[in-house]
Design a protein around this motif. Structure first.
Motif, mmCIF file in Angstrom:
data_model
loop_
_atom_site.group_PDB
_atom_site.id
_atom_site.type_symbol
_atom_site.label_atom_id
_atom_site.label_comp_id
_atom_site.label_asym_id
_atom_site.label_seq_id
_atom_site.Cartn_x
_atom_site.Cartn_y
_atom_site.Cartn_z
ATOM 1 N N ILE A 145 7.540 12.671 -11.565
ATOM 2 C CA ILE A 145 8.182 11.368 -11.327
ATOM 3 C C ILE A 145 7.502 10.295 -12.178
ATOM 4 O O ILE A 145 8.153 9.416 -12.733
ATOM 5 N N PRO A 199 0.815 -1.225 0.000
ATOM 6 C CA PRO A 199 0.000 0.000 0.000
ATOM 7 C C PRO A 199 0.845 1.269 0.000
ATOM 8 O O PRO A 199 0.476 2.268 -0.614
ATOM 9 N N SER A 231 5.606 17.303 -7.671
ATOM 10 C CA SER A 231 6.655 16.371 -8.120
ATOM 11 C C SER A 231 6.097 15.023 -8.578
ATOM 12 O O SER A 231 6.720 14.339 -9.375
ATOM 13 N N ILE A 232 4.913 14.652 -8.080
ATOM 14 C CA ILE A 232 4.420 13.297 -8.350
ATOM 15 C C ILE A 232 4.145 13.052 -9.847
ATOM 16 O O ILE A 232 4.646 12.087 -10.406
ATOM 17 N N ARG A 282 0.506 4.017 -3.243
ATOM 18 C CA ARG A 282 -0.096 5.336 -3.011
ATOM 19 C C ARG A 282 0.171 6.327 -4.139
ATOM 20 O O ARG A 282 -0.722 6.981 -4.616
ATOM 21 N N ARG A 283 1.444 6.419 -4.560
ATOM 22 C CA ARG A 283 1.784 7.456 -5.528
ATOM 23 C C ARG A 283 1.767 6.957 -6.969
ATOM 24 O O ARG A 283 2.127 7.672 -7.882
#
Lengths: 88, 328
Positions: B111, B46, B107-108, B50-51
């Motif tokens: 990435i 998990p 940033s997500i 998440r990201r």
């Protein structure tokens, strides 16, 4: 805004910004550390929280020491926002 | 150069994540075929989940399925082929650059927007710090990843290579397509070894890519493999329903393949996307092992012998043409 209401608002914003889909605001202890312990957040989350302060509250946290203190917990974030609002 | 298939992990518009290759899900009339996804919580922790964007979940989920199907065997190389990679997060990131004037960027999506994000995340999760590469060559991306793996295994410095083909559906890209075909998505991972995993290991005997090839490229490919066309037990063709794309296959059916050739099609089951040949390879490998192709994939029954020598031919917009010879 009162601190209690701000804390609740922050919890919801943190869940949304950090994609913590399995959590509800009630799961977040406002006094618990945000990093390592507590929510177990990491450096990428720290960047997102800094962005949250900037986008939602118009506060830019430039000083690294100030960032560390402001992001200790949800309570610390709320205190930081309130102190900056009163300064403004 | 060749390699043996140890295991596969496939997330596609069919229920293949459960190793169900009956291809029974009806897709007729659909314009878009989304992948049917497993419950990722059984495959990815998990915290890591998440990201992850959808393409990351598809890719890492399929890689983990493949490793699980191999009994936890660890690869010493990770190679991914992708046409558009993490295109949806790339769109989010580019949009936010424009909207914020390059200020305060999250940033997500950055990435998650890179072409090599899936291969990198698979390596991070499996803790494999050796060879890691991503190939982006439009409709030949997956085959280039396979070629990379075959060369690595041929050099004998690596024993197991995890090779994947991944692409996600993008509405923006779909809207830009000049000719609409049934569009799909999927993630297929294959653990390849320089040695057979067992007596019945499926072998990838040869892979070749071509750009706008001439007339006789399939005949030349088969001659190099010492496989006369009449020895093929089945041919998988990448027909996608677009008359101008399919005309290429029909010319071969009419003029090259013997009349009793068993013809298999698959894009009505998985849709068209840059790395749909990963679906085709998984289908071929599963059918060789099972001794038969699933009925919904049979375009023309032809000869009825158990499939042992199977040719996979695909082209993408009549530019990228690819061939694979897979044997039982």
């Amino acid at each position: 805004m009162e601190k209690t209401a701000l804390v609740e608002q922050l919890k919801t914003q943190i869940i949304e910004a950090l994609l913590l889909e399995d959590l509800t605001p009630n799961d977040i202890d406002p006094a618990a550390p945000l990093f390592v312990e507590g929510l177990g957040l990491d450096s990428i989350d720290a960047l997102e929280l800094i962005l949250l302060l900037e986008k939602q509250y118009g506060i830019r946290v430039e000083d690294p020491k100030e960032r560390r203190d402001a992001l200790q917990s949800v309570n610390a974030m709320a205190d930081y926002i309130l102190s900056h609002k009163s300064e403004g | 150069m060749h390699a043996y298939l140890t295991s596969t992990g496939l997330i596609s518009p069919q229920r293949t994540f459960e190793n169900d290759f009956s291809c029974g899900l009806q897709t007729e009339g659909a314009a878009i075929l989304p992948a049917i996804e497993p419950d990722y919580r059984g495959l990815i922790s998990p915290v890591q989940l998440r990201r992850m964007s959808r393409i990351l979940k598809l890719g890492i989920g399929a890689a983990q399925l493949c490793i699980n199907n191999a009994g936890g065997l660890q690869p010493d190389a990770i190679i991914v082929g992708t046409g558009l990679a993490c295109v949806n997060d790339l769109e989010i990131f580019l949009k936010s650059i424009i909207e914020t004037g390059e200020q305060s960027l999250s940033s997500i999506p950055f990435i998650n927007s890179l072409h090599n994000t899936v291969a990198a995340q698979v390596a991070r999760i499996l803790k494999i710090q050796t060879y890691n590469n991503t190939h982006c060559h439009r409709g030949a991306s997956f085959e280039n990843a396979l070629l990379d793996a075959l060369m690595l295994l041929h050099e004998k410095e690596h024993k197991q290579a995890l090779v994947g083909g991944i692409d996600e559906f993008s509405m923006h890209y779909y809207n830009l397509l000049p000719a609409k075909v049934v569009t799909g998505e999927g993630a297929g991972f294959f653990l390849l070894s320089h040695l057979p995993a067992g007596k019945n290991s499926v072998k990838i005997s040869a892979v070749r890519t071509f750009y706008a090839p001439g007339e006789d490229f399939i005949a030349r490919f088969l001659a190099e493999q010492h496989t006369p066309v009449h020895q093929l037990d089945a041919v998988l063709l990448g027909m996608n329903g677009n008359p101008s794309d399919d005309a290429v296959y029909h010319r071969l059916i009419d003029n090259f393949f013997p009349p009793d050739t068993r013809l298999i099609t698959y894009k009505h089951l998985c849709g068209e996307y840059h790395t749909s040949s990963a679906f085709a390879l998984a289908l071929a490998a599963h059918s060789i092992a099972a001794g038969a192709f699933p009925a919904p994939a049979v375009f023309k029954p032809g000869k009825s012998a158990k499939p042992q020598k199977v040719l996979l031919y695909n082209h993408y917009q009549n530019c990228n043409h690819t061939l694979m010879l897979v044997t039982g």
